[in-house]
Write a protein that holds these residues in place. Structure first.
Motif, PDB file in Angstrom:
ATOM      1  N   PHE A 107      -2.967   2.969   3.769  1.00 39.71           N
ATOM      2  CA  PHE A 107      -1.826   2.432   3.035  1.00 39.71           C
ATOM      3  C   PHE A 107      -1.303   3.372   1.948  1.00 39.71           C
ATOM      4  CE2 PHE A 107      -4.784  -1.061   4.125  1.00 39.71           C
ATOM      5  CZ  PHE A 107      -4.026  -1.693   5.099  1.00 39.71           C
ATOM      6  N   PHE A 108      -2.122   4.377   1.558  1.00 45.59           N
ATOM      7  CA  PHE A 108      -1.741   5.252   0.450  1.00 45.59           C
ATOM      8  C   PHE A 108      -2.022   6.706   0.820  1.00 45.59           C
ATOM      9  CE2 PHE A 108      -2.944   1.168  -1.376  1.00 45.59           C
ATOM     10  CZ  PHE A 108      -1.891   0.884  -2.235  1.00 45.59           C
ATOM     11  N   SER A 109      -1.495   7.614   0.009  1.00 44.76           N
ATOM     12  CA  SER A 109      -1.793   9.030   0.200  1.00 44.76           C
ATOM     13  C   SER A 109      -3.278   9.272  -0.051  1.00 44.76           C
ATOM     14  CB  SER A 109      -0.977   9.864  -0.784  1.00 44.76           C
ATOM     15  OG  SER A 109      -1.458   9.667  -2.110  1.00 44.76           O
ATOM     16  N   PRO A 110      -3.852  10.358   0.486  1.00 43.42           N
ATOM     17  CA  PRO A 110      -5.273  10.640   0.258  1.00 43.42           C
ATOM     18  C   PRO A 110      -5.641  10.717  -1.221  1.00 43.42           C
ATOM     19  CG  PRO A 110      -4.444  12.006   2.034  1.00 43.42           C
ATOM     20  CD  PRO A 110      -3.252  11.300   1.448  1.00 43.42           C
ATOM     21  N   GLU A 111      -4.774  11.315  -2.017  1.00 46.67           N
ATOM     22  CA  GLU A 111      -5.062  11.450  -3.455  1.00 46.67           C
ATOM     23  C   GLU A 111      -5.093  10.092  -4.131  1.00 46.67           C
ATOM     24  OE1 GLU A 111      -2.592  13.001  -1.849  1.00 46.67           O
ATOM     25  OE2 GLU A 111      -3.450  15.031  -1.677  1.00 46.67           O
ATOM     26  N   ARG A 112      -4.091   9.258  -3.820  1.00 43.90           N
ATOM     27  CA  ARG A 112      -4.033   7.926  -4.418  1.00 43.90           C
ATOM     28  C   ARG A 112      -5.170   7.050  -3.903  1.00 43.90           C
ATOM     29  NH1 ARG A 112      -3.497   4.997  -8.742  1.00 43.90           N
ATOM     30  NH2 ARG A 112      -2.302   3.056  -8.498  1.00 43.90           N
ATOM     31  N   ALA A 113      -5.533   7.228  -2.642  1.00 47.51           N
ATOM     32  CA  ALA A 113      -6.637   6.454  -2.067  1.00 47.51           C
ATOM     33  C   ALA A 113      -7.949   6.760  -2.789  1.00 47.51           C
ATOM     34  CB  ALA A 113      -6.773   6.764  -0.579  1.00 47.51           C
ATOM     35  N   ILE A 117      -4.584  -7.130   0.174  1.00 47.52           N
ATOM     36  CA  ILE A 117      -4.096  -6.597  -1.103  1.00 47.52           C
ATOM     37  C   ILE A 117      -3.642  -5.150  -0.932  1.00 47.52           C
ATOM     38  CG2 ILE A 117      -4.825  -5.894  -3.422  1.00 47.52           C
ATOM     39  CD1 ILE A 117      -6.640  -8.437  -3.373  1.00 47.52           C
ATOM     40  N   PHE A 118      -4.461  -4.338  -0.270  1.00 45.34           N
ATOM     41  CA  PHE A 118      -4.098  -2.935  -0.062  1.00 45.34           C
ATOM     42  C   PHE A 118      -2.835  -2.815   0.787  1.00 45.34           C
ATOM     43  CE2 PHE A 118      -8.818  -1.508  -0.479  1.00 45.34           C
ATOM     44  CZ  PHE A 118      -8.741  -1.697  -1.848  1.00 45.34           C
ATOM     45  N   ALA A 119      -2.727  -3.683   1.772  1.00 41.72           N
ATOM     46  CA  ALA A 119      -1.561  -3.629   2.661  1.00 41.72           C
ATOM     47  C   ALA A 119      -0.266  -3.942   1.907  1.00 41.72           C
ATOM     48  CB  ALA A 119      -1.732  -4.603   3.822  1.00 41.72           C
ATOM     49  N   GLY A 120      -0.390  -4.639   0.797  1.00 42.19           N
ATOM     50  CA  GLY A 120       0.778  -4.991   0.007  1.00 42.19           C
ATOM     51  C   GLY A 120       1.315  -3.862  -0.844  1.00 42.19           C
ATOM     52  N   GLY A 121       0.614  -2.727  -0.838  1.00 37.58           N
ATOM     53  CA  GLY A 121       1.086  -1.562  -1.571  1.00 37.58           C
ATOM     54  C   GLY A 121       0.779  -1.609  -3.054  1.00 37.58           C
ATOM     55  N   GLU A 122       1.467  -0.751  -3.794  1.00 32.71           N
ATOM     56  CA  GLU A 122       1.182  -0.570  -5.223  1.00 32.71           C
ATOM     57  C   GLU A 122       1.304  -1.864  -6.018  1.00 32.71           C
ATOM     58  OE1 GLU A 122       0.010   1.775  -6.989  1.00 32.71           O
ATOM     59  OE2 GLU A 122       0.142   3.562  -5.742  1.00 32.71           O
ATOM     60  N   GLN A 123       2.278  -2.691  -5.666  1.00 37.32           N
ATOM     61  CA  GLN A 123       2.492  -3.900  -6.455  1.00 37.32           C
ATOM     62  C   GLN A 123       1.297  -4.840  -6.372  1.00 37.32           C
ATOM     63  OE1 GLN A 123       6.139  -5.992  -5.695  1.00 37.32           O
ATOM     64  NE2 GLN A 123       5.577  -7.758  -6.942  1.00 37.32           N
ATOM     65  N   THR A 124       0.810  -5.114  -5.165  1.00 36.37           N
ATOM     66  CA  THR A 124      -0.308  -6.042  -5.032  1.00 36.37           C
ATOM     67  C   THR A 124      -1.599  -5.434  -5.576  1.00 36.37           C
ATOM     68  OG1 THR A 124      -0.727  -5.305  -2.767  1.00 36.37           O
ATOM     69  CG2 THR A 124       0.671  -7.246  -3.053  1.00 36.37           C
TER      70      THR A 124
END
Length: 267
Positions: free
Chosen positions: A208-214, A111-118
């Motif tokens: 998969f994401f920026s540190p802030e988004r993570a 799910i995380f690998a799928g980015g924001e959409q997943t």
């Protein structure tokens, strides 16, 4: 029976496991009629495969658990099976299904690998799950059957012990007469007792994401949100103005059974 939470401690406090987070019991909460939920009866937490250390296994054994109710999907159970425990009845009932009645599985890394959409889809699915988990759910029927048949102490769990398990804990507390706000606060305790899990999720998310988004997503995916439980309780109240009617229609708990459960598990 040995109790592992001093009765002067705040109810819902995590038990002192070393390598396993978010194992708690429901004992000690006050009901609206002034009684108290008995200690040493209802235990909630993550999958038992998380209990690996010898001291944690000894602590779990000391709880005297008679029944384990696994609320995970079939694939979750297959990928991370609970250990066989001597003298314990093991029951599995998936507590989260989609509109077609199929188990909902969460492969977090995919799910995380799928980015924001997943990730957004997963969060919507979990949030939506709270609206329908309380209804036509054989897992919670089974939970109340265990209570009615006194197959306790019971340990009920999903993977993290927070969502599917959180609904189960809420239903038990409400059935015993604990007020709505206390039930929500017990649910939110998860956010303070999963620091290692949150850190692990955050580290995974950083791939998969920026540190802030993570960090932001870790708080949501490793924790719980008040609005989720409010959504579950709100949908119950919309369909059944009296919680007793909900219990009878959805959990197989009629007035006599409810009275018996309260007599058995309150003091």
């Amino acid at each position: 029976m040995e109790h592992h939470m001093n009765e002067t401690e705040r109810p819902g406090s995590p038990l002192p496991f070393v390598g396993c987070e978010n194992v708690r019991e429901l004992g000690g909460y006050r009901t609206q009629d002034g009684r108290k939920v008995k200690h040493g009866v209802f235990f909630r937490g993550p999958a038992l495969c998380d209990i690996r250390l010898p001291e944690d296994r000894a602590l779990f054994a000391s709880l005297g658990i008679r029944t384990v109710l696994d609320l995970r999907s079939e694939s979750e159970r297959r990928n991370a099976p609970d250990p066989v425990l001597e003298g314990v009845e093991y029951i599995s009932r998936s507590a989260l299904r989609d509109a077609q009645g199929r188990d909902v599985d969460f492969d977090i890394e995919a799910i995380f690998a799928g980015g924001e959409q997943t990730v957004s889809e997963m969060l919507r699915e979990v949030d939506g799950g709270y609206a329908h988990m309380p209804f036509q759910n054989s897992a919670y029927v089974e939970l109340f059957r265990i209570l009615s048949e006194q197959k306790v102490p019971v340990y009920f769990h999903c993977s993290a012990g927070k969502d599917r398990t959180g609904i189960g804990a809420a239903l038990i507390l409400l059935a015993l007469g604990v007020d709505r706000e206390t039930v929500i606060q017990d649910y939110l305790v998860t956010n303070t007792c999963r620091p290692k899990s949150r850190h692990q999720v955050e580290q995974l998310l950083k791939r998969f994401f920026s540190p802030e988004r993570a960090k932001e997503l870790a708080a949501v995916t490793a924790g719980v949100q008040r609005q989720s439980m409010e959504r579950a309780l709100g949908t119950i109240a919309q369909k059944y103005p009296r919680f007793e009617d909900y219990l009878a229609a959805e959990c197989g708990v009629n007035a006599d059974t409810l009275q018996r459960i309260r007599t058995l598990y309150l003091e």
